[in-house]
Enzyme design. Structure first.
Site, PDB file in Angstrom:
ATOM      1  CD  GLU A   1      -2.782  -1.017   2.508  1.00  0.00           C
ATOM      2  OE1 GLU A   1      -3.982  -0.711   2.410  1.00  0.00           O
ATOM      3  OE2 GLU A   1      -2.221  -1.280   3.597  1.00  0.00           O
TER       4      GLU A   1
ATOM      5  CE1 TYR B   1     -17.735  24.960  -4.339  1.00  0.00           C
ATOM      6  CE2 TYR B   1     -19.322  26.055  -2.931  1.00  0.00           C
ATOM      7  CZ  TYR B   1     -18.873  25.726  -4.189  1.00  0.00           C
ATOM      8  OH  TYR B   1     -19.549  26.156  -5.286  1.00  0.00           O
TER       9      TYR B   1
ATOM     10  CG  LEU C   1      -8.626   4.178   6.188  1.00  0.00           C
ATOM     11  CD1 LEU C   1      -9.928   3.479   5.793  1.00  0.00           C
ATOM     12  CD2 LEU C   1      -8.085   4.993   5.037  1.00  0.00           C
ATOM     13  CD  GLU C   2      -8.892   3.704  12.194  1.00  0.00           C
ATOM     14  OE1 GLU C   2      -9.427   2.649  12.561  1.00  0.00           O
ATOM     15  OE2 GLU C   2      -7.993   3.725  11.333  1.00  0.00           O
TER      16      GLU C   2
ATOM     17  CE  LYS D   1      -6.565   1.581   3.043  1.00  0.00           C
ATOM     18  NZ  LYS D   1      -5.574   0.774   3.804  1.00  0.00           N
TER      19      LYS D   1
END
Length: 125
Positions: A22, A54, A73-74, A98
């Site tokens: 990864e 934005y 990811l956290e 993901k």
């Protein structure tokens, strides 16, 4: 009901994950943010200066996702939330997907979703 800006399924290619493959090969990630803020003044004035831009939020998310590397990811979601709170949101929901997790089966994606408020962020500073 609070006002919010939503940027849904921003698509990035990045190198987050625990596995060596990864980190080396990378993969697609999608990020959705719901930015809670007061939009009343912007609505009545029709001025961008009275709102959260934005386009700026998109660029900030992009910098974090594509410019840094995270195992989890956290941690990625937390960094995004902290940045959006720092530019003026009252609260934010961040969902990081993901798109092709290295799992031995079929699934649409793996995701983490967090919600953070300005009060929490200010306490941690």
């Amino acid at each position: 009901m609070p006002d919010k800006l939503v940027l849904k399924d921003m698509d990035f290619y990045a190198y987050h994950g625990v596995l060596a493959a990864e980190k080396e090969l990378g993969q697609r990630f999608q990020v959705t943010v719901k930015v809670f803020c007061n939009l009343r003044q912007a609505a009545s004035s029709d001025l961008l200066t009275e709102s959260l831009d934005y386009a700026k939020i998109y660029r900030e998310v992009q910098k974090i996702v594509e410019g840094r590397r995270f195992n989890l990811l956290e941690a990625l979601a937390e960094a995004i939330a902290a940045r959006i709170l720092a530019i003026g949101a009252r609260a934010v929901q961040v969902k990081v997907k993901k798109m092709h997790p290295p799992l031995p089966g079929q699934l649409a994606y793996a995701a983490v979703e967090i919600t953070r408020s300005r009060e929490e962020w200010v306490e941690r500073q």
